[in-house]
Design a protein around this motif. Sequence first.
Motif, PDB file in Angstrom:
ATOM      1  N   TRP B  36       0.818  -1.217   0.000  1.00 36.22           N
ATOM      2  CA  TRP B  36       0.000   0.000   0.000  1.00 36.22           C
ATOM      3  C   TRP B  36       0.851   1.266   0.000  1.00 36.22           C
ATOM      4  CZ3 TRP B  36      -4.025  -1.338  -2.165  1.00 36.22           C
ATOM      5  CH2 TRP B  36      -4.821  -2.401  -1.764  1.00 36.22           C
ATOM      6  N   GLN B  37       2.126   1.103   0.229  1.00 34.15           N
ATOM      7  CA  GLN B  37       2.992   2.279   0.047  1.00 34.15           C
ATOM      8  C   GLN B  37       3.163   2.623  -1.431  1.00 34.15           C
ATOM      9  OE1 GLN B  37       6.400   1.074   2.870  1.00 34.15           O
ATOM     10  NE2 GLN B  37       6.444   3.313   2.697  1.00 34.15           N
ATOM     11  N   HIS B  38       2.974   1.622  -2.281  1.00 33.99           N
ATOM     12  CA  HIS B  38       3.211   1.843  -3.713  1.00 33.99           C
ATOM     13  C   HIS B  38       1.944   1.892  -4.552  1.00 33.99           C
ATOM     14  CE1 HIS B  38       6.975  -0.089  -2.130  1.00 33.99           C
ATOM     15  NE2 HIS B  38       7.391   1.087  -2.537  1.00 33.99           N
ATOM     16  N   HIS B  39       0.827   1.563  -3.949  1.00 32.22           N
ATOM     17  CA  HIS B  39      -0.427   1.552  -4.716  1.00 32.22           C
ATOM     18  C   HIS B  39      -1.536   2.235  -3.926  1.00 32.22           C
ATOM     19  CE1 HIS B  39       1.559  -1.269  -7.379  1.00 32.22           C
ATOM     20  NE2 HIS B  39       1.899  -1.991  -6.326  1.00 32.22           N
ATOM     21  N   ASP B  40      -2.362   2.998  -4.628  1.00 29.71           N
ATOM     22  CA  ASP B  40      -3.505   3.634  -3.971  1.00 29.71           C
ATOM     23  C   ASP B  40      -4.591   2.600  -3.697  1.00 29.71           C
ATOM     24  OD1 ASP B  40      -2.375   6.108  -3.971  1.00 29.71           O
ATOM     25  OD2 ASP B  40      -3.313   6.747  -5.852  1.00 29.71           O
ATOM     26  N   THR B  41      -5.048   2.567  -2.470  1.00 35.26           N
ATOM     27  CA  THR B  41      -6.131   1.650  -2.110  1.00 35.26           C
ATOM     28  C   THR B  41      -7.418   2.075  -2.799  1.00 35.26           C
ATOM     29  OG1 THR B  41      -5.185   1.994   0.075  1.00 35.26           O
ATOM     30  CG2 THR B  41      -6.991   0.434  -0.095  1.00 35.26           C
ATOM     31  N   PRO B  42      -8.157   1.136  -3.403  1.00 37.85           N
ATOM     32  CA  PRO B  42      -9.506   1.502  -3.846  1.00 37.85           C
ATOM     33  C   PRO B  42     -10.310   2.012  -2.648  1.00 37.85           C
ATOM     34  CG  PRO B  42      -8.872  -0.617  -4.769  1.00 37.85           C
ATOM     35  CD  PRO B  42      -7.811  -0.249  -3.768  1.00 37.85           C
ATOM     36  N   PHE B  43     -11.256   2.904  -2.904  1.00 40.95           N
ATOM     37  CA  PHE B  43     -11.995   3.528  -1.803  1.00 40.95           C
ATOM     38  C   PHE B  43     -12.745   2.492  -0.967  1.00 40.95           C
ATOM     39  CE2 PHE B  43     -15.409   5.990   0.176  1.00 40.95           C
ATOM     40  CZ  PHE B  43     -14.681   7.057   0.684  1.00 40.95           C
ATOM     41  N   TYR B  44     -13.463   1.609  -1.657  1.00 45.40           N
ATOM     42  CA  TYR B  44     -14.138   0.503  -0.964  1.00 45.40           C
ATOM     43  C   TYR B  44     -14.316  -0.650  -1.921  1.00 45.40           C
ATOM     44  CZ  TYR B  44     -18.739   2.578  -2.580  1.00 45.40           C
ATOM     45  OH  TYR B  44     -19.784   3.094  -3.281  1.00 45.40           O
ATOM     46  N   GLY B  45     -14.703  -1.792  -1.406  1.00 43.60           N
ATOM     47  CA  GLY B  45     -14.895  -2.941  -2.272  1.00 43.60           C
ATOM     48  C   GLY B  45     -15.419  -4.138  -1.499  1.00 43.60           C
ATOM     49  N   SER B  46     -16.023  -5.080  -2.241  1.00 39.87           N
ATOM     50  CA  SER B  46     -16.398  -6.347  -1.615  1.00 39.87           C
ATOM     51  C   SER B  46     -15.942  -7.479  -2.524  1.00 39.87           C
ATOM     52  CB  SER B  46     -17.905  -6.417  -1.364  1.00 39.87           C
ATOM     53  OG  SER B  46     -18.610  -6.530  -2.577  1.00 39.87           O
ATOM     54  N   VAL B  47     -15.629  -8.596  -1.911  1.00 40.74           N
ATOM     55  CA  VAL B  47     -15.094  -9.732  -2.655  1.00 40.74           C
ATOM     56  C   VAL B  47     -15.937 -10.962  -2.358  1.00 40.74           C
ATOM     57  CG1 VAL B  47     -13.065 -11.192  -3.016  1.00 40.74           C
ATOM     58  CG2 VAL B  47     -12.771  -8.774  -2.503  1.00 40.74           C
ATOM     59  N   ASP B  48     -16.368 -11.644  -3.428  1.00 38.82           N
ATOM     60  CA  ASP B  48     -17.043 -12.931  -3.268  1.00 38.82           C
ATOM     61  C   ASP B  48     -15.974 -14.009  -3.216  1.00 38.82           C
ATOM     62  OD1 ASP B  48     -19.346 -11.504  -3.594  1.00 38.82           O
ATOM     63  OD2 ASP B  48     -19.923 -12.416  -5.510  1.00 38.82           O
ATOM     64  N   LEU B  49     -15.975 -14.781  -2.148  1.00 42.12           N
ATOM     65  CA  LEU B  49     -14.996 -15.855  -2.020  1.00 42.12           C
ATOM     66  C   LEU B  49     -15.685 -17.207  -2.164  1.00 42.12           C
ATOM     67  CD1 LEU B  49     -12.898 -14.783   1.107  1.00 42.12           C
ATOM     68  CD2 LEU B  49     -12.334 -14.436  -1.299  1.00 42.12           C
ATOM     69  N   ARG B  50     -14.887 -18.198  -2.538  1.00 43.72           N
ATOM     70  CA  ARG B  50     -15.346 -19.569  -2.483  1.00 43.72           C
ATOM     71  C   ARG B  50     -14.324 -20.362  -1.674  1.00 43.72           C
ATOM     72  NH1 ARG B  50     -19.372 -21.697  -5.689  1.00 43.72           N
ATOM     73  NH2 ARG B  50     -20.678 -20.005  -6.479  1.00 43.72           N
TER      74      ARG B  50
END
Lengths: 426, 426
Positions: B36-50
């Motif tokens: 995260w020092q090198h990439h901007d975090t997306p503001f928010y998000g959700s992930v579907d896992l299996r």
Amino acid sequence: MPVPHLTTALKGPLLELESRIIAAQPQIEHWFRSQWQHHDTPFYGSVDLRNSGFKLAPVDMNLFPGGFNNLNPEFLPLAVQAAQSAVDKVCPEARSLLLIPENHTRNTFYLQNVATLAHIFGQAGLKVRLGSLNPEITEPTELVAANGDKLLLEPLVRQGNRLRLADGFDPCVVLLNNDLSAGIPALLQNLEQALLPPLHAGWAVRRKTHHFRAYDQVCQDFSRLLSIDPWLINPYFAQCSNLDFHSRQGEEELARTVDEMLAKIRVKYAEYGITQDPFVIVKADAGTYGMGIMSVKSAEEVVGLNRKARNKMSVVKEGLEVSEVIVQEGVYTFESINEAVAEPVIYMMDRYVIGGFYRVHTGRGIDENLNAPGMHFVPLSFECPCLPDKAGEPDCPPNRFYAYGVIARLALLASALELEATDPDA
Amino acid sequence: MPVPHLTTALKGPLLELESRIIAAQPQIEHWFRSQWQHHDTPFYGSVDLRNSGFKLAPVDMNLFPGGFNNLNPEFLPLAVQAAQSAVDKVCPEARSLLLIPENHTRNTFYLQNVATLAHIFGQAGLKVRLGSLNPEITEPTELVAANGDKLLLEPLVRQGNRLRLADGFDPCVVLLNNDLSAGIPALLQNLEQALLPPLHAGWAVRRKTHHFRAYDQVCQDFSRLLSIDPWLINPYFAQCSNLDFHSRQGEEELARTVDEMLAKIRVKYAEYGITQDPFVIVKADAGTYGMGIMSVKSAEEVVGLNRKARNKMSVVKEGLEVSEVIVQEGVYTFESINEAVAEPVIYMMDRYVIGGFYRVHTGRGIDENLNAPGMHFVPLSFECPCLPDKAGEPDCPPNRFYAYGVIARLALLASALELEATDPDA
């Protein structure tokens, strides 16, 4: 751990102030965000508040907070998230943290605090170990906290400008939970590792009056934002120097200061129709742990103190002599639970309020100091986080706790200013 | 809202992977901080896992997450704290936020999500109002969410390069909870206000295959860190273009792709002694809402589709034609509760995991997609935060949820890379 309900503690008269704080929440949060753009947040801190119903004010700010064990365990994730943010700012590359606690290894409740802190930083993803400044800790020593948690305290090893443990553990960050009342040990000076809080936050350098001078400044701004009388959130204070309680040197000046302050408070009490007797607290300007403190209602009480009282006032933690005191307006505690006096303490990490608890003490009056040696308070953790409930009454627990969190953050901001002003490298 | 217990949902075989993730927690958190020092975090998000017991992988990443209403309300303070951090990074001076939801105003559960989001940002200290892209909203319109919460949707007003509401409300930040499947409206182009997530995060530009290409990259690094086979956390995927389901154009190529992928999965299943039948999921490369999806176990199943199946595959949300698909390795869902299949969804704001829930569906198989139109899942919020319990079994809920949070953050990081790679201004 069961979390007691607090409703009975919330009996104080409804605060106009609380209503204003809830109504102005967006402005307040915006104001804090702006402030933190210009000032570095202290790493962590706790604030002792007093709520008299007509006044809500901090009476002490601790930059090496104990008592994390008294927070509601349900909200520890908030502390973990805040710890991640704090570490990220100070040292994003950190992998490991050395926690240096106070030396009093026999206070098993304090050890529980240390275990909680270690747990929080462990949950935040750091390898945490404990290093001790205590000269009695000459080899790795297992201690058991009040709740049975085990802690391994290890002697510190200084190698060049780095602090290590004997097996070579070389922490990225050194976190002090020791307020350095005994002075700044050579072991901690000129470290190349990140050392938090900075050495000048310790009581070897810190003065309560520095803090409350900064708090004055913060309150000026904040009171303008809310269009309130700053007195509603700010206790008067003054400093007395060159005291020697043993030889009674400075006694008269102290009495005069007390007298002047009582007069000022009387004016305010009259203005707000408050019928209680004003009182002031006299306490060591550099000190903590509730030592060297007295509560007085007239100037005569500080003149001609008997030997016992003088002895009590003259020495604080680590046996240091007291020659400077802060004379602080006393703020009544009108919160109670089952007829016991309850004093709120708010905890913060980075810029976030992570919770709080009440010190509940049955044997003390509403105008006494609740953080005193030998005092066995019962901690009562807040049952909900310090976030407002805009649909609720101004005085419902979330809104009251939110107001507490706001005032506590004012004190945190004051500490930021205080640390800037006293930074030896600035 | 009662929070159901999840123990019965945690029946999958113990994952060696989970043990590794718990053991490597400090390395993992350090690695994320570095990323995260090198990439901007997306503001928010959700992930579907299996979670198939032998494999734990994301199958979809939503950058305009709905379903915040399904999170455990006890942990909303985590969301508020994360929202404060997110706002602080993007626009510390922000006072107000305009939230733009999806247009389907009749889905009262979605409206509850919008109300929850508005509540979170309100708690974080912003003035929040709702603006609608829906042409049917021509005046302020009150809608009622499933739980009775009221929302006021207002028409958007574009003035110069600013987006406002009719009464002059001029937000500092515009937050999209609308995935722009219908394209990028002129109203949102070239705004001078901070617009989050950026327009190219919408499905008008986004492709699932872009995301999983970035996820491949993230998994390479992460798997090296943990010394694991990346396949354990990464589903195979391939892209098929120039399809026309109506005229059967591209059908053969699709069949070949399916066949090749099934062969690759068979090799892996043999390597790990897995006896289940491999399957793949074919879904629109630009799309969401579980439309245009099929689950197949042989190449023949995609050849000579009947009209109904072709119609189903050819159109996604907003009536868009499907000409590109992602062929993705199917991951079995072996989590269940009361014999119902349960699929975890993890929510993140800024870099923080703020909670999750299970989509529980009784009428579906373990190899089917659980996010489908007309699907009425029962949400089951996580009973504890996604923080590890190092003293617990690798498979106890906190540790399982921590592992879920880690994999979800890998997908979040992949989105950061994806958004960098597709940024039109880069």
